[in-house]
Structure formats: structure tokens, C-alpha cells
Design an enzyme around this catalytic site. Sequence first.
Site, mmCIF file in Angstrom:
data_model
loop_
_atom_site.group_PDB
_atom_site.id
_atom_site.type_symbol
_atom_site.label_atom_id
_atom_site.label_comp_id
_atom_site.label_asym_id
_atom_site.label_seq_id
_atom_site.Cartn_x
_atom_site.Cartn_y
_atom_site.Cartn_z
ATOM 1 N N SER A 179 7.522 -5.611 6.848
ATOM 2 C CA SER A 179 6.803 -6.702 7.753
ATOM 3 C C SER A 179 7.658 -8.240 7.666
ATOM 4 C CB SER A 179 5.303 -6.905 8.463
ATOM 5 O OG SER A 179 5.256 -5.667 8.239
ATOM 6 N N ASP A 208 5.261 -3.376 11.142
ATOM 7 C CA ASP A 208 3.529 -3.432 11.526
ATOM 8 C C ASP A 208 3.259 -3.224 12.857
ATOM 9 O OD1 ASP A 208 4.054 -6.623 11.730
ATOM 10 O OD2 ASP A 208 2.728 -6.648 10.677
ATOM 11 N N ARG A 259 0.567 -1.240 -0.378
ATOM 12 C CA ARG A 259 0.332 0.253 -0.063
ATOM 13 C C ARG A 259 1.014 1.249 -0.301
ATOM 14 N NH1 ARG A 259 -3.756 0.451 4.277
ATOM 15 N NH2 ARG A 259 -2.227 -0.513 5.311
#
Length: 467
Positions: free
Chosen positions: A150, A203, A81
Amino acid sequence: MTAAEAVAMAEQVVADLREKCETPPALLREVASAMAHEMGAGLEKEGGSRVKMLLSYVDKLPTGGEEGSFYGLDLGGTNFRVLRVQLGGNEKHVVNRESREVSIPPELMSGSSSELFGFIASELAKFVAHEEKCAKISNGKKRELGFTFSFPVKQRSVASGTLVKWTKAFSIDDAVGEDVVAELQTAMEKQGLDMHVAALINDAVGTLAGARYYDKDVVAGVIFGTGTNAAYVEKANTIPKWEGELPNSGDMVINMEWGNFCSSHLPVTEYDQELDEESLNPGEQIYEKLISGMYLGEIVRRVLLKISLDSSLFGNIDHTKLKTHFLLRTPHISAMHHDETPDLKIVAEKLEENLEITGTSLETRKLVVEICDIVARRAARLAAAGLAGILKKLGRDCNAQEQRSVIAIDGGLFEHYTKFRECLESTLGELLGEEASKSVSVKHADDGSGIGAALIAASQSQYRNVE
């Protein structure tokens, strides 16, 4: 074997499972103490604990007073994203946010590092061009980006870290051992994109930052999704392995990597042992294998297989599906666990759709729901014990100081599996006791990892305090 004998045999398997998965409060307090102890050992020296307690080099979390436009990039799976947030300071907070999700072509997940980062940078450049055309931004400042990555990284500073290994579906050999920020920075320059990576985070750190922006009492960010991890704020002077000057803030965000926690107090069954032995990382991530979304459905499948082989409760079925690893996913067991139809119709549907088990009796379906309940409750209660361990390490597990402590949680397991979430919350209350519970709250932090990256870029900004 008669039908009654099959049911009795299956009930015995479930009774054994229930007994081996028991998590009485005394055991959970031992787990919490062990977690707190391992945290201390991991801070003492590198390799001092199975819980790595990695320094994130983030010493300043967002305060809510940040202003300006910042970008975030969140890469943690098959999609990534990109987002932009416009921050308006204390009164206005997030004035505007735009984001785009992009699927990574499968061939790039096992290609070369330059191909993957080149693709990400080109998509980021398109997003920036579109956003800035719409917002008509031009203030002469270099754009700043927070990068949530992550995967296991050996962090060297707030904006550099080398990739230790890929996980999930990625296997890009030439990226291992390289600085992922340098790779991204090079790819952005090739695109002619004038952007500075201000911070590299994961994250859990992103979730902590995203929640802390709105609430200064947030002490930890935790992920309960496909995998699990936690990050929290530690006093820098309590970290013996820290070398160099202490940060001005006096704080350091620690990325625990707590999925690798292990303790003799964890209630491990034969199903867990077999799952671990047959996994890609035997002996590793034991805590994660008991509590995270990737594994709960698989544990239930293994119990159902044993019942079917031992008792033929499901009749004379083809075991191909029931023997397929990871075919039963956690969303399937959640749907069965939450089935409130009088004849447990959803349970019947899920067994048929996923495992080709048909014609089950209501009695059998009730037994299946009970297995889901045992596995999910154990997970939620052990997860709560981990949270209690963090609070214990921070001295916030007993309400002596009258201070609020908020734990921000993100991840699909916590968000979508209602019974898991409710059990986690009630168990944490049980462990803390009525008085201490009053000052501790758990809150769902939606999209922490994306917005958290942009907010950490803002709190680390090179333009901060120069206006």
C-alpha cells in the site's frame, strides 16, 4: 472577558464552522459529478486528471470457484501480515485460513531495501515452514503469493511495479524506482523459499477482490481508514489510455488513487487550508485531508485552538498541548462524539488527558461535541458523494437496469466510527434517491487487503484450468 462573552464568542466560531462545512444535497451532487468527470479524464490519458486512475492489470477477479492453497503478504504500515488460505471451490469457499502479524523493527524502515525485504522473506519462510508442517502439504506445485503493497507504485504488469515514493514512516531510498516484486522474489530465493509472486496489488484492490469472491455484484472496494482510496471494475474498452490487447475478460480493475481528488465544490475552511499548507504534501490529497482518519482529529484540534486563543473559553490554560499538531487523534474525537453520559464525562476526560483542558462546563463540552459532529458529518457526506461518483461513472446511479451494486468498504474509520458510517450510508441513500437506493448496498469487508491478495493470487494462478 466575562464567561458569557467567552461562550458567545466560541459559539460564533462554531456557527462559522458549521456554515463553511455545509454539504447540502445539491453541492454533494456537484461533487459526485466532478468525481465521475475526473475519473473519465484520468482514463483518457496519463496525467489527464488529479485522480490518477492507475491500471492494476488485474483483469480476472475471484469467482468463488478457486481451489488450492495460496499465500498473501500485506505490507502497508509498521506491521505486515502473512497469511495462507485453503480454498475449496464453489461449495466450500475458504476451508481454512491462518495468519500472522509481524512488527517491522523501526531501523529497517529507513535502512536498505535488501534488509527490509530480507526480514520480510525470512518471516514468510518461517510461517510457510510452520503452516506446511501442520498441514502436511506437498503437491509438487510452486507456492503462489499475492502481495498487497500500500504505497504508490507504477504498475507494469499484474506482478511487477516500481516504487514511486514511500509514504507513512518509511524512507528507504535505494528501493525507490525499483521493482518491489523483484526485490521480494530475490529475498525469497535467498531464503530458499520456492514461491512465485502471482500478483501485486494495493489495499483497495484487495478489498474489492476479497468481497467479490463472495458476491459477484461487488463493483468497488473502498478504504476509509488512516487514508482513503478506491478501486473498481471498469470495462477495458472504455479506457482510452490502455495500450495493447484487451484482456479476454473485457474487464480491468482501476486503482483510482482518489485521495488526490480536488474540486471547487469541496467545502474547504481556513482550518483545512492551514492544515494543508503545513502538511508534508501541500496542495496534494485535498479530498483525503477532508475525509480520512489521519486528519479529522487534527481539524478539530485547530478549531479548539482558535476558540481558546480568541475567547479563553477553557480558562487560563497552557497551550503547549493544544498547539501540538496531530495530538488529538480521530479515535479521541470519535469517543467524544459518541459520549452518551448525561454530563459528557468522556468529553471531559479526553480534553484533560490529551489537551490538559480541565474544569470545563457542560455547555462547553456540548460545544466540543458539536465541533466533532460538524467535522465528521462533512467527512462522511463527502465520502458518500465520492461513492455516488463511482456509481455515476458506471451508470449505476439510477435504477434503470434493476442490477444490484455492492460497494465493499474496509478501514478503521468506517469500522469503528459509528456516526461516520451511519451518516455515510444515509447520505448515499439521499443522493441516489429511494428507488435507486434499493439496488445499491454498502457492506463492511473485514480484512480485505490480506485475504484479497491471496484470492487474487488464486484467480491469477498459473495452475488454473490445467487440472
